[in-house]
Design an enzyme around this catalytic site. Structure first.
Site, PDB file in Angstrom:
ATOM      1  N   HIS A  23      -1.875   3.675   6.323  1.00 19.45           N
ATOM      2  CA  HIS A  23      -2.980   2.722   6.587  1.00 19.45           C
ATOM      3  C   HIS A  23      -4.344   3.381   6.340  1.00 19.45           C
ATOM      4  CE1 HIS A  23      -5.215  -0.473   8.546  1.00 19.45           C
ATOM      5  NE2 HIS A  23      -5.773   0.426   9.334  1.00 19.45           N
ATOM      6  N   TYR A  27       7.089   4.366  10.603  1.00 17.90           N
ATOM      7  CA  TYR A  27       7.474   2.947  10.662  1.00 17.90           C
ATOM      8  C   TYR A  27       8.007   2.375   9.355  1.00 17.90           C
ATOM      9  CZ  TYR A  27       2.651   2.504   8.953  1.00 17.90           C
ATOM     10  OH  TYR A  27       1.489   2.624   8.237  1.00 17.90           O
ATOM     11  N   ARG A  85       0.883  -1.185   0.000  1.00 17.20           N
ATOM     12  CA  ARG A  85       0.000   0.000   0.000  1.00 17.20           C
ATOM     13  C   ARG A  85       0.911   1.223   0.000  1.00 17.20           C
ATOM     14  NH1 ARG A  85       0.352   1.915   5.140  1.00 17.20           N
ATOM     15  NH2 ARG A  85       0.194   0.326   6.745  1.00 17.20           N
TER      16      ARG A  85
HETATM   17  C1  LIG Z   1     -10.191  -8.287  15.388  1.00 20.57           C
HETATM   18  C2  LIG Z   1      -9.516  -6.978  15.153  1.00 20.57           C
HETATM   19  N1  LIG Z   1      -8.377  -6.693  15.818  1.00 20.57           N
HETATM   20  C3  LIG Z   1      -7.741  -5.515  15.605  1.00 20.57           C
HETATM   21  C4  LIG Z   1      -8.268  -4.589  14.741  1.00 20.57           C
HETATM   22  C5  LIG Z   1      -7.564  -3.253  14.517  1.00 20.57           C
HETATM   23  N2  LIG Z   1      -6.981  -3.192  13.183  1.00 20.57           N
HETATM   24  C6  LIG Z   1      -7.615  -2.563  12.168  1.00 20.57           C
HETATM   25  S1  LIG Z   1      -6.790  -2.684  10.741  1.00 20.57           S
HETATM   26  C7  LIG Z   1      -5.547  -3.583  11.441  1.00 20.57           C
HETATM   27  C8  LIG Z   1      -4.396  -4.070  10.606  1.00 20.57           C
HETATM   28  C9  LIG Z   1      -4.815  -5.057   9.572  1.00 20.57           C
HETATM   29  O1  LIG Z   1      -3.777  -5.358   8.698  1.00 20.57           O
HETATM   30  P1  LIG Z   1      -3.964  -6.323   7.465  1.00 20.57           P
HETATM   31  O2  LIG Z   1      -4.812  -7.489   7.827  1.00 20.57           O
HETATM   32  O3  LIG Z   1      -2.615  -6.626   6.930  1.00 20.57           O
HETATM   33  O4  LIG Z   1      -4.810  -5.459   6.413  1.00 20.57           O
HETATM   34  P2  LIG Z   1      -4.491  -4.060   5.713  1.00 20.57           P
HETATM   35  O5  LIG Z   1      -5.028  -2.986   6.629  1.00 20.57           O
HETATM   36  O6  LIG Z   1      -3.026  -3.949   5.515  1.00 20.57           O
HETATM   37  O7  LIG Z   1      -5.245  -4.081   4.447  1.00 20.57           O
HETATM   38  C10 LIG Z   1      -5.784  -3.767  12.798  1.00 20.57           C
HETATM   39  C11 LIG Z   1      -4.884  -4.477  13.725  1.00 20.57           C
HETATM   40  C12 LIG Z   1      -9.468  -4.921  14.074  1.00 20.57           C
HETATM   41  N3  LIG Z   1     -10.031  -4.099  13.187  1.00 20.57           N
HETATM   42  N4  LIG Z   1     -10.061  -6.118  14.280  1.00 20.57           N
END
Ligand SMILES: Cc1ncc(C[n+]2csc(CCOP(=O)(O)OP(=O)(O)O)c2C)c(N)n1
Length: 370
Positions: free
Chosen positions: A269, A278, A265
């Protein structure tokens, strides 16, 4: 006990050793062997068009956060080959299960852009009709959509509908228990579901090496008996080829398929994040040089399939989409606050009923239409 429980080798399930690619970073044909035929030219041109429109939509949505018209926006910039490729690999009747990241996929599917952004504007749990588009609401709790997708795919199989489900999931979310339960369920019940892991290398600020010790996320399918593949997620030709094969596998009764798409990406975020805290600029710069749109464009232009006029028409179409989105998002929506409680549960819980009554009396006191 069936044959597959007698200590068999996982050979047929194993992904390629290196991510499948058709194009180099510069958009010239890549060397390397794999079993996938090249998608037809008409599909590649369509993908190019949808990627250009998707990127313009994405830039406009990011701008709307700065103007206070959108509460939050998780950008898809850099991931367009995955998002567009996934939608174009499916038939209209197939189901998509997106996360918060997949706005470009939803626009590609034909959902009106303002409806796509209703959730992120904070107006509705889901701004579009999931049944009409065969697209589940965007999911924010990580990986929960994978169990929903496996369940719906199993139901489609039982109905004999021939429909396939594609579920998006991030690299970070592959550490969640739900992801593993969904893979296991889908494999045991041969549910026609494609798991598309967009490995964009970060879960917010957590880099992949802090997330997993697996040599590739594609290997996570094998332990469950799920056929798996890895693909260069910034090579639209490869994404379409691999996802086309994965969807065909699921549709023909082969069961689930896991695809890991290696991508990045380019933006933070969300607009609320500062990615410079980071990750190094040099890393982002390196990925900019693998831009999925520039690669496909170079390929199509070099082979004479994308002329100046067509490229200009596509760019103009993208500007029109952005202009319509601006107009739609700048018009104040007509909202009924109590709708917040609709579509949560079929039968509202006592707590929700109480909250609804409270809001209703507050609205009445302020003389706001409910
Ligand atoms: C169960 C849960 N735990 C924590 C979060 C907080 N959170 C939102 S996005 C994220 C990171 C997700 O990363 P990834 O799965 O790699 O997807 P990306 O955002 O990179 O598309 C986190 C930890 C959440 N939404 N749901």
């Amino acid at each position: 006990m069936t044959d597959r429980h007698q200590g068999g080798r996982p050979g047929p399930l194993l992904p390629s050793e290196r991510p499948v690619r058709f194009l180099t970073d510069g958009g010239t044909p890549a060397r390397g062997r794999h079993p996938y035929p090249e998608p037809d030219q008409e599909l590649l041109l369509r993908a190019y068009r949808r990627m250009v429109v998707g990127r313009r939509f994405d830039a406009q949505a990011t701008a709307l956060t700065k103007q206070g018209r959108l509460a939050v926006y998780p950008s898809s910039r850099g991931q367009e080959a995955c998002q567009v490729g996934a939608v174009l690999a499916l038939d209209d009747g197939d189901w998509l299960f997106p996360t918060y990241r997949e706005s470009v996929a939803l626009v590609t599917r034909g959902i009106p852009p303002v409806e796509v952004l209703s959730l992120l504007r904070g107006d509705a749990h889901c701004g579009y009709d999931p049944h009409r588009h065969h697209v589940a609401p965007q999911c924010t709790p990580l990986a929960t959509q994978t169990v929903h997708a496996a369940g719906l795919a199993y139901a489609e199989r039982r109905k004999g509908s021939g429909r396939v489900v594609l579920v998006f999931v991030g690299d970070g979310a592959t550490s969640e228990g739900d992801f593993h339960e969904a893979l296991n369920f889908a494999a045991v019940f041969r549910a026609p579901v494609v798991f598309l892991v967009q490995n964009n290398r970060y879960a917010i600020s957590v880099p992949l090496e802090r997330q997993t010790a697996a040599p590739a996320l594609a290997y996570k399918g094998i332990g469950y008996g799920v056929r798996s593949e890895q693909v260069d997620g910034n090579d639209a030709v490869a994404v379409l080829a691999v996802l086309g094969a994965a969807v065909a596998h699921a549709r023909s009764g082969g069961g689930p398929f896991l695809v890991e798409a290696h991508t990045y990406r380019l933006e933070p975020h969300t607009n609320a994040d500062d990615a410079t805290r980071y990750r190094a600029d040099a890393e982002t710069e390196q990925w900019r040089r693998r831009d999925p749109i520039a690669r496909l464009k170079a390929y199509l232009r070099r082979s004479g399939r994308l002329g100046d006029d067509e490229a200009a028409a596509i760019a103009a179409e993208a500007e029109e989409v952005a202009a319509r989105l601006r107009a739609g998002m700048n018009a104040d929506p007509d909202l009924a606050p109590l709708d917040l409680f609709a579509h949560v549960y079929r039968e509202p819980t006592p707590q929700l009923a109480e909250q609804r009554a409270l809001l209703r009396s507050e609205l009445q006191a302020e003389e706001v239409p409910a």
